[in-house]
Design an enzyme around this catalytic site. Structure first.
Site, PDB file in Angstrom:
ATOM      1  N   ASP A 261      -8.653  18.608 -14.593  1.00 44.59           N
ATOM      2  CA  ASP A 261      -8.885  17.215 -14.966  1.00 44.59           C
ATOM      3  C   ASP A 261      -8.543  17.103 -16.458  1.00 44.59           C
ATOM      4  O   ASP A 261      -9.245  17.648 -17.309  1.00 44.59           O
ATOM      5  CB  ASP A 261     -10.361  16.870 -14.704  1.00 44.59           C
ATOM      6  CG  ASP A 261     -10.675  15.417 -14.995  1.00 44.59           C
ATOM      7  OD1 ASP A 261     -10.016  14.820 -15.858  1.00 44.59           O
ATOM      8  OD2 ASP A 261     -11.605  14.876 -14.363  1.00 44.59           O
TER       9      ASP A 261
ATOM     10  N   ARG B 207       0.851  -1.201   0.000  1.00 48.49           N
ATOM     11  CA  ARG B 207       0.000   0.000   0.000  1.00 48.49           C
ATOM     12  C   ARG B 207       0.881   1.244   0.000  1.00 48.49           C
ATOM     13  O   ARG B 207       0.610   2.237  -0.663  1.00 48.49           O
ATOM     14  CB  ARG B 207      -0.953  -0.005   1.210  1.00 48.49           C
ATOM     15  CG  ARG B 207      -1.667   1.329   1.396  1.00 48.49           C
ATOM     16  CD  ARG B 207      -2.914   1.253   2.274  1.00 48.49           C
ATOM     17  NE  ARG B 207      -2.821   0.368   3.397  1.00 48.49           N
ATOM     18  CZ  ARG B 207      -2.170   0.621   4.518  1.00 48.49           C
ATOM     19  NH1 ARG B 207      -1.523   1.762   4.682  1.00 48.49           N
ATOM     20  NH2 ARG B 207      -2.155  -0.265   5.505  1.00 48.49           N
TER      21      ARG B 207
ATOM     22  N   LYS C 283      -9.595   5.846 -18.696  1.00 42.44           N
ATOM     23  CA  LYS C 283      -9.948   6.322 -20.029  1.00 42.44           C
ATOM     24  C   LYS C 283      -8.754   6.191 -20.986  1.00 42.44           C
ATOM     25  O   LYS C 283      -8.248   5.106 -21.153  1.00 42.44           O
ATOM     26  CB  LYS C 283     -10.460   7.767 -19.906  1.00 42.44           C
ATOM     27  CG  LYS C 283     -11.505   7.955 -18.782  1.00 42.44           C
ATOM     28  CD  LYS C 283     -12.723   7.085 -19.005  1.00 42.44           C
ATOM     29  CE  LYS C 283     -13.891   7.308 -18.091  1.00 42.44           C
ATOM     30  NZ  LYS C 283     -13.759   7.265 -16.676  1.00 42.44           N
TER      31      LYS C 283
ATOM     32  N   TYR D  84     -17.725  16.206 -15.132  1.00 43.34           N
ATOM     33  CA  TYR D  84     -18.164  14.813 -15.022  1.00 43.34           C
ATOM     34  C   TYR D  84     -19.145  14.704 -13.832  1.00 43.34           C
ATOM     35  O   TYR D  84     -18.878  15.249 -12.753  1.00 43.34           O
ATOM     36  CB  TYR D  84     -16.934  13.910 -14.822  1.00 43.34           C
ATOM     37  CG  TYR D  84     -17.291  12.525 -14.356  1.00 43.34           C
ATOM     38  CD1 TYR D  84     -18.156  11.726 -15.110  1.00 43.34           C
ATOM     39  CD2 TYR D  84     -16.806  12.017 -13.167  1.00 43.34           C
ATOM     40  CE1 TYR D  84     -18.509  10.461 -14.673  1.00 43.34           C
ATOM     41  CE2 TYR D  84     -17.144  10.745 -12.733  1.00 43.34           C
ATOM     42  CZ  TYR D  84     -18.006   9.974 -13.491  1.00 43.34           C
ATOM     43  OH  TYR D  84     -18.365   8.731 -13.056  1.00 43.34           O
TER      44      TYR D  84
HETATM   45  C1  LIG Z   1     -13.459  13.578 -16.912  1.00 47.17           C
HETATM   46  C2  LIG Z   1     -13.563  12.502 -15.872  1.00 47.17           C
HETATM   47  N1  LIG Z   1     -12.931  12.659 -14.696  1.00 47.17           N
HETATM   48  C3  LIG Z   1     -13.004  11.722 -13.721  1.00 47.17           C
HETATM   49  C4  LIG Z   1     -13.745  10.565 -13.889  1.00 47.17           C
HETATM   50  C5  LIG Z   1     -13.815   9.554 -12.777  1.00 47.17           C
HETATM   51  O1  LIG Z   1     -12.948   8.500 -13.024  1.00 47.17           O
HETATM   52  P1  LIG Z   1     -13.195   6.979 -12.552  1.00 47.17           P
HETATM   53  O2  LIG Z   1     -14.435   6.493 -13.227  1.00 47.17           O
HETATM   54  O3  LIG Z   1     -11.944   6.277 -12.995  1.00 47.17           O
HETATM   55  O4  LIG Z   1     -13.344   6.990 -11.074  1.00 47.17           O
HETATM   56  C6  LIG Z   1     -14.416  10.361 -15.096  1.00 47.17           C
HETATM   57  C7  LIG Z   1     -15.223   9.141 -15.295  1.00 47.17           C
HETATM   58  O5  LIG Z   1     -15.974   9.004 -16.232  1.00 47.17           O
HETATM   59  C8  LIG Z   1     -14.331  11.353 -16.103  1.00 47.17           C
HETATM   60  O6  LIG Z   1     -14.974  11.219 -17.285  1.00 47.17           O
END
Ligand SMILES: Cc1ncc(COP(=O)(O)O)c(C=O)c1O
Length: 388
Positions: free
Chosen positions: A175, A49, A200, A102
């Site tokens: 992000d 961890r 992604k 998101y």
């Molecule tokens: C732009 C964006 N940021 C963060 C996330 C969250 O990521 P995770 O699904 O890996 O927890 C997503 C998920 O779809 C996303 O599209």
């Protein structure tokens, strides 16, 4: 080294001094590491961890790609976001966020940070930096941006907002999941931290859930690393290996995603059943000039408004054959979804509609299949939609 070379080699240099010379980093599954001396961990490792050689290799690569000093890999994008938010924000702090994010990020802010940690959240249309300035308060600690946003593909001026934030002693988080460091490097534009859902494009094959943070401030990194270990949201060794493998083809994949997305956006723009197309690479996208200035490409995500409202959207989506009707994005295969009923269902209808996430909106993650097949699939689904 250039981007493509770093994406293949950094973190995976063969160990020729005492190691077996693997050109691919081994998946270190061990949860614990034996030592000779009570107070000296072997090569710094004690418990997985806290630190794991496969995860370390990935973190090194993630940092280099974003031109950051440090990288941290988490068990999901949301785990990265949560660890970051809990590390940075205290009771009574104010968080300023882009109004199109998101849905899960909004859920974290509104349903967890707000009620449980008494963090105040304001959403602004960050396309206009003046709106950001107006919304800053004495207790604003953090500005949270996506560019392009999910799902409306709005662009904000990252450098302008970072300048505003610096003057007010506020941190900026971007992000960068949609464009990836191949097309955009927010830290070079003045942001303090970059967030990714590695689920992604970075992994790119829809077979791993993970997240990452990249940053260059050492004190802040140490705090985050401490909290990640304390709270436990780490990426597993196997997922670390998958993301390391996925990143090797990031550059080629992103170029193909973009090529296909541009073709599909052009096709949709001329289609009678389509009201509006949101793709920053289109000349008539309102922030096309801005995105060309701050990014080197436009990526593989787009959204569009279909004629016929919810009924039309459902008919179209349920008749597709190659596009999988699924949440998520960024894999080699094309995915399509209905934000209002799927990824953004947790956002209240009124809020959704205010920012433009209507029942007619469809989001596409354009894969790297042959574009003629993708267009043919849309053609037949539009035809069936008209007939039913
Ligand atoms: C732009 C964006 N940021 C963060 C996330 C969250 O990521 P995770 O699904 O890996 O927890 C997503 C998920 O779809 C996303 O599209």
């Amino acid at each position: 080294m250039r981007f493509e070379t770093k994406a293949i080699h950094v973190g995976e240099e063969p160990d020729l001094e005492g190691g077996s010379g693997d050109v691919v980093v081994p998946i270190h599954l061990s949860s614990t590491f034996a030592r000779k001396k009570v107070d000296v961990p072997t090569r710094g490792y004690e418990y997985s961890r806290t630190g794991n050689p496969t995860r370390d290799a990935l973190e090194k690569r993630l940092a280099v790609l974003e031109e950051a000093a440090f990288g941290l890999a988490f068990s999901s994008g949301m785990a990265a976001e949560t660890t970051l938010a809990i590390t940075l924000l205290q009771r009574g702090d104010h968080l300023l966020a882009f109004d199109d994010l998101y849905g899960g990020t909004r859920r974290l802010f509104n349903r967890v940070l707000g009620p449980n940690f008494k963090v105040e959240v304001t959403y602004v249309d960050a396309r206009d930096p003046e709106q950001v300035i107006k919304a800053i308060r004495k207790n604003t600690r953090l500005i949270w941006l996506e560019s392009p946003t999910n799902p409306l593909m709005k662009i904000c001026d990252i450098a302008a907002i970072a300048n505003i934030a610096k003057e007010a002693n506020i941190l900026v988080v971007v992000d960068n999941t949609f464009l990836t460091p191949y097309f955009q490097k927010p830290l070079l534009l003045g942001a303090d931290v970059v967030v990714h859902s590695t689920t992604k494009y970075l992994n790119g094959h829809s077979d791993s859930v993970g997240g990452a943070l990249m940053l260059s401030d050492e004190n802040f990194y140490r705090q985050l690393k401490f909290n990640q270990n304390a709270m436990g949201a780490i990426l597993s060794p196997f997922d670390s290996y998958l993301v390391l493998r996925g990143i090797k083809t990031l550059a080629v994949r992103m170029r193909e995603h973009e090529r296909n997305a541009l073709r599909l956006a052009d096709y949709l723009e001329g289609h009678p059943n389509v009201r509006k197309v949101n793709y920053p690479g289109l000349k008539n996208h309102p922030q096309n000039a801005l995105t060309r200035r701050q990014a080197t490409g436009h990526g593989g995500m787009l959204s569009f408004e279909i004629e016929g409202g919810l009924k039309g959207a459902k008919r179209f989506l349920e008749n597709l054959k190659i596009f999988a009707l699924a949440e998520s994005l960024g894999g080699v295969e094309s995915l399509i979804e209905h934000p209002a009923l799927m990824t953004h269902a947790s956002v209240p209808r009124e809020t959704r509609e205010q920012v433009g996430v209507t029942d007619s909106l469809i989001r596409v993650s354009v894969g790297i299949e042959n574009i003629e097949d993708l267009i043919a699939d849309f053609d037949q689904a539009f035809e069936k939609m008209a007939k039913t």
